[in-house]
Design a protein around this motif. Structure first.
Motif, PDB file in Angstrom:
ATOM      1  N   SER A   1     105.155  34.572 -64.987  1.00  0.00           N
ATOM      2  CA  SER A   1     106.186  35.427 -65.663  1.00  0.00           C
ATOM      3  C   SER A   1     105.406  36.585 -66.705  1.00  0.00           C
ATOM      4  CB  SER A   1     107.116  34.675 -66.441  1.00  0.00           C
ATOM      5  OG  SER A   1     106.513  34.123 -67.526  1.00  0.00           O
ATOM      6  N   GLN A   2     106.087  37.420 -66.748  1.00  0.00           N
ATOM      7  CA  GLN A   2     105.620  38.517 -67.561  1.00  0.00           C
ATOM      8  C   GLN A   2     106.751  39.203 -68.382  1.00  0.00           C
ATOM      9  OE1 GLN A   2     103.731  40.806 -64.303  1.00  0.00           O
ATOM     10  NE2 GLN A   2     105.097  42.521 -64.901  1.00  0.00           N
ATOM     11  N   PRO A   3     106.289  39.810 -69.537  1.00  0.00           N
ATOM     12  CA  PRO A   3     107.293  40.478 -70.518  1.00  0.00           C
ATOM     13  C   PRO A   3     107.359  41.920 -70.048  1.00  0.00           C
ATOM     14  CG  PRO A   3     105.221  40.289 -71.658  1.00  0.00           C
ATOM     15  CD  PRO A   3     104.912  39.694 -70.188  1.00  0.00           C
ATOM     16  N   GLY A   4     108.216  42.333 -68.796  1.00  0.00           N
ATOM     17  CA  GLY A   4     108.412  43.722 -68.617  1.00  0.00           C
ATOM     18  C   GLY A   4     107.069  44.087 -67.956  1.00  0.00           C
TER      19      GLY A   4
ATOM     20  N   VAL B   1     100.369  45.814 -64.557  1.00  0.00           N
ATOM     21  CA  VAL B   1      99.241  44.791 -64.031  1.00  0.00           C
ATOM     22  C   VAL B   1      99.830  43.493 -63.967  1.00  0.00           C
ATOM     23  CG1 VAL B   1      96.813  43.944 -64.546  1.00  0.00           C
ATOM     24  CG2 VAL B   1      97.591  46.097 -65.134  1.00  0.00           C
ATOM     25  N   LYS B   2     100.301  42.896 -62.892  1.00  0.00           N
ATOM     26  CA  LYS B   2     100.771  41.578 -62.614  1.00  0.00           C
ATOM     27  C   LYS B   2      99.712  40.632 -62.744  1.00  0.00           C
ATOM     28  CE  LYS B   2     104.944  43.518 -60.059  1.00  0.00           C
ATOM     29  NZ  LYS B   2     105.516  43.089 -58.656  1.00  0.00           N
ATOM     30  N   MET B   3     100.033  39.353 -63.271  1.00  0.00           N
ATOM     31  CA  MET B   3      99.098  38.378 -62.775  1.00  0.00           C
ATOM     32  C   MET B   3      99.525  37.236 -61.970  1.00  0.00           C
ATOM     33  SD  MET B   3      97.017  35.846 -65.711  1.00  0.00           S
ATOM     34  CE  MET B   3      96.279  37.286 -66.298  1.00  0.00           C
ATOM     35  N   LEU B   4      98.861  36.837 -61.170  1.00  0.00           N
ATOM     36  CA  LEU B   4      98.966  35.942 -60.056  1.00  0.00           C
ATOM     37  C   LEU B   4      97.973  34.913 -60.183  1.00  0.00           C
ATOM     38  CD1 LEU B   4      99.052  38.464 -56.883  1.00  0.00           C
ATOM     39  CD2 LEU B   4     101.164  37.811 -58.350  1.00  0.00           C
ATOM     40  N   LYS B   5      98.619  33.634 -59.921  1.00  0.00           N
ATOM     41  CA  LYS B   5      97.920  32.305 -59.741  1.00  0.00           C
ATOM     42  C   LYS B   5      97.552  32.185 -58.192  1.00  0.00           C
ATOM     43  CE  LYS B   5      97.865  27.919 -61.797  1.00  0.00           C
ATOM     44  NZ  LYS B   5      98.417  26.840 -62.413  1.00  0.00           N
TER      45      LYS B   5
END
Length: 152
Positions: A52-55, A36-40
């Motif tokens: 940015s995400q941790p893995g 699950v990626k977060m986008l602005k």
């Protein structure tokens, strides 16, 4: 246009600009979410920026200011919870525990309070689950970390 597997973040984000947060789920098949990626998302022009995400992140929690502050990943049978102190800092592992058996450090994040207190659900490794709060402490020369002595 964003793909069909993009969703609004169910938490209240910042309310002072045209930007909001959405999640984009990488789906391998029916019921198989890989990440699950977060986008602005800019709500005026539809442009997005990656967060940015941790893995391979599976969940997110926004802080009281509406910024991504906590994320969690799964690796085999382990759940890893990561914390980011400021918007441009790197993620660091806060805690890791067996996601099936739990343990003394296992908790489920609920929300951040105004002073940065993290509210969680925890059974502290035994008995029924209950609400608690986890104050993120900072000692001289160290990064903030969980302070289990402060759990309710």
């Amino acid at each position: 246009m964003l793909p069909w597997h993009t969703y609004m973040v169910p938490q209240r984000g910042t309310q002072d600009s045209e930007w909001t947060y959405v999640t984009d789920r990488s789906i391998a098949g029916p019921g198989d979410v890989r990440e699950v990626k977060m986008l602005k998302l800019n709500t005026l022009n539809g442009r997005t920026q990656s967060v940015s995400q941790p893995g391979d992140t599976m969940g997110w929690l926004l802080d009281n200011k509406g910024e991504p502050r906590l994320a969690y990943t799964f690796e085999k049978n382990m759940q890893n919870i990561f914390l980011r102190e400021a918007d441009n800092e790197k993620w660091r592992k806060l805690v890791s525990f067996d996601m099936y058996r739990g343990g003394a450090e296992a908790f489920t994040p609920l929300a951040f309070g105004p002073e940065g207190t993290l509210y969680v659900i925890s059974n502290k490794g035994q008995g029924p689950r209950g609400r608690a709060h986890l104050r993120l402490r900072q000692r001289q020369g160290q990064r903030p970390g969980p302070d289990p002595a402060r759990w309710l």
